[in-house]
Design a protein around this motif. Sequence first.
Motif, short mmCIF file in Angstrom:
data_model
loop_
_atom_site.label_atom_id
_atom_site.label_comp_id
_atom_site.label_asym_id
_atom_site.label_seq_id
_atom_site.Cartn_x
_atom_site.Cartn_y
_atom_site.Cartn_z
N ILE A 2 0.89 -1.17 0.00
CA ILE A 2 0.00 0.00 0.00
C ILE A 2 0.92 1.22 0.00
CG2 ILE A 2 -1.74 1.30 1.30
CD1 ILE A 2 -3.18 -1.14 1.26
N ALA A 3 0.63 2.17 -0.87
CA ALA A 3 1.40 3.40 -0.90
C ALA A 3 0.45 4.59 -0.84
CB ALA A 3 2.27 3.46 -2.15
N VAL A 4 0.88 5.62 -0.16
CA VAL A 4 0.03 6.81 0.03
C VAL A 4 0.81 8.05 -0.42
CG1 VAL A 4 -1.14 5.72 1.99
CG2 VAL A 4 0.83 7.22 2.42
N PRO A 5 0.14 9.15 -0.67
CA PRO A 5 0.86 10.37 -1.07
C PRO A 5 1.92 10.76 -0.04
CG PRO A 5 -1.50 10.63 -1.44
CD PRO A 5 -1.32 9.33 -0.72
N ASP A 6 3.07 11.24 -0.57
CA ASP A 6 4.19 11.67 0.28
C ASP A 6 3.75 12.56 1.44
OD1 ASP A 6 6.35 10.43 -0.87
OD2 ASP A 6 6.69 12.04 -2.35
N GLY A 7 2.77 13.41 1.16
CA GLY A 7 2.33 14.40 2.15
C GLY A 7 1.57 13.83 3.35
N TRP A 8 1.08 12.59 3.23
CA TRP A 8 0.32 12.02 4.35
C TRP A 8 1.24 11.74 5.54
CZ3 TRP A 8 -3.90 7.79 3.25
CH2 TRP A 8 -4.83 8.28 2.32
N GLU A 9 0.74 12.05 6.72
CA GLU A 9 1.45 11.62 7.91
C GLU A 9 0.82 10.28 8.31
OE1 GLU A 9 2.32 13.83 11.93
OE2 GLU A 9 2.38 15.20 10.19
N TRP A 10 1.51 9.20 7.98
CA TRP A 10 0.93 7.86 8.13
C TRP A 10 0.86 7.44 9.60
CZ3 TRP A 10 -2.00 4.61 5.74
CH2 TRP A 10 -2.02 3.26 6.11
N ASP A 11 -0.34 7.08 10.07
CA ASP A 11 -0.39 6.57 11.44
C ASP A 11 -1.14 5.24 11.53
OD1 ASP A 11 -3.00 7.37 11.27
OD2 ASP A 11 -2.79 9.09 12.60
N GLY A 12 -1.09 4.46 10.43
CA GLY A 12 -1.62 3.10 10.52
C GLY A 12 -2.80 2.84 9.60
N PRO A 13 -3.14 1.54 9.44
CA PRO A 13 -4.17 1.10 8.50
C PRO A 13 -5.51 1.81 8.67
CG PRO A 13 -3.04 -0.80 9.45
CD PRO A 13 -2.50 0.41 10.14
N ALA A 14 -5.86 2.20 9.89
CA ALA A 14 -7.16 2.83 10.13
C ALA A 14 -7.33 4.09 9.30
CB ALA A 14 -7.33 3.14 11.61
N GLN A 15 -6.21 4.67 8.90
CA GLN A 15 -6.23 5.89 8.09
C GLN A 15 -6.85 5.65 6.70
OE1 GLN A 15 -2.34 7.49 8.35
NE2 GLN A 15 -2.88 9.44 7.40
N LEU A 16 -6.93 4.37 6.30
CA LEU A 16 -7.47 4.05 4.98
C LEU A 16 -8.99 4.00 4.98
CD1 LEU A 16 -4.92 1.24 4.08
CD2 LEU A 16 -4.98 3.56 3.12
N ARG A 17 -9.60 4.09 6.16
CA ARG A 17 -11.06 4.00 6.28
C ARG A 17 -11.74 5.06 5.40
NH1 ARG A 17 -11.12 2.36 11.82
NH2 ARG A 17 -11.27 0.17 11.17
N GLY A 18 -12.67 4.59 4.55
CA GLY A 18 -13.42 5.52 3.70
C GLY A 18 -12.65 6.04 2.50
N LYS A 19 -11.41 5.59 2.33
CA LYS A 19 -10.59 6.07 1.21
C LYS A 19 -10.78 5.19 -0.02
CE LYS A 19 -8.22 9.43 3.30
NZ LYS A 19 -8.98 9.58 4.55
N ARG A 20 -10.38 5.71 -1.19
CA ARG A 20 -10.40 4.94 -2.43
C ARG A 20 -8.99 4.45 -2.72
NH1 ARG A 20 -11.69 9.54 -6.24
NH2 ARG A 20 -10.22 10.36 -4.73
N ILE A 21 -8.84 3.15 -2.91
CA ILE A 21 -7.51 2.56 -3.14
C ILE A 21 -7.49 1.88 -4.51
CG2 ILE A 21 -5.69 1.10 -2.18
CD1 ILE A 21 -7.31 1.10 0.48
N ALA A 22 -6.63 2.38 -5.41
CA ALA A 22 -6.53 1.81 -6.75
C ALA A 22 -5.56 0.62 -6.74
CB ALA A 22 -6.02 2.87 -7.73
#
Length: 225
Positions: free
Chosen positions: A108-128
């Motif tokens: 799983i990769a997220v935009p550089d700007g995100w401050e990642w704090d765990g899988p829960a952050q993906l809730r409600g997001k769209r993942i390609a």
Amino acid sequence: LPAARDRLRVAIQKSGRLSEPARALLTSCGLSWRESRDRLFCYGESLPVDLLLVRDDDIPGLIADGVCDLGIVGRNVLAEQLLQRSNGGADKYREWRALDFGACRLDIAVPDGWEWDGPAQLRGKRIATSYPALLGAWLREQAIEAEVVPLSGSVEIAPRLGQADAICDLVSSGATLAANQLKPVLTLLKSEAVLAGPATPFSDVREELAALLLRRLDGVLRLKD
Ligand code: PRT
Ligand code: ZN
């Protein structure tokens, strides 16, 4: 029941990352072929082991349908299609051996700007992703509700195009992610090329041929360590 055959048919990628190393590995097992003009089928000369050159995505289906006996394919493709094909019944094929090339990760990769704090952050997001079954299974396991956006290619640019918030894709060096201002945050699957074969034994001479091939393969793989 698939028809009895007295030759073994191995599917490998026609052109791509795994084609050359797959052929080289089989060659070091003592196999040689007489190539057909269209180069889709190579007739085994030293042993009755023929090659079929195909798209990697077709390999699990060819084994499931009994068209090919064995295949060399990324664990990522095998695992994704096993999930897609499993509807309660027994799996028709499985990983026989890990082959020690074609290493990569399904991340799983997220935009550089995100401050990642765990899988829960993906809730409600769209993942390609090109791996909707693997991603879907992982999300269910984590009890995260997110939207899976299935794409067959160019997954890395989906966030910049506004198609998705994050991606789930194969990574080896990480250069492609970096070039698209993304960063890997989680690994769903560690992958490499594998030998895939049927889940149940052959009922004809292919069983001995497969055993011979496996013995040689194990010898070659041990030497590589
Ligand atoms: O035509 P066909 O369908 O047969 O080929 P394909 O284009 O689907 O597959 P191909 O040849 O690209 O990959 C075949 C297999 O190689 C994959 O299924 C993986 O098992 C394995 N593999 C290993 C990889 C990578 N490394 C890899 N880096 N497959 C794809 N990539 C992609 C990655 O997603 C990124 O987009 O390559 C790009 C570069 O990666 P970075 O991280 O080094 O920048
Ligand atoms: Zn493919």
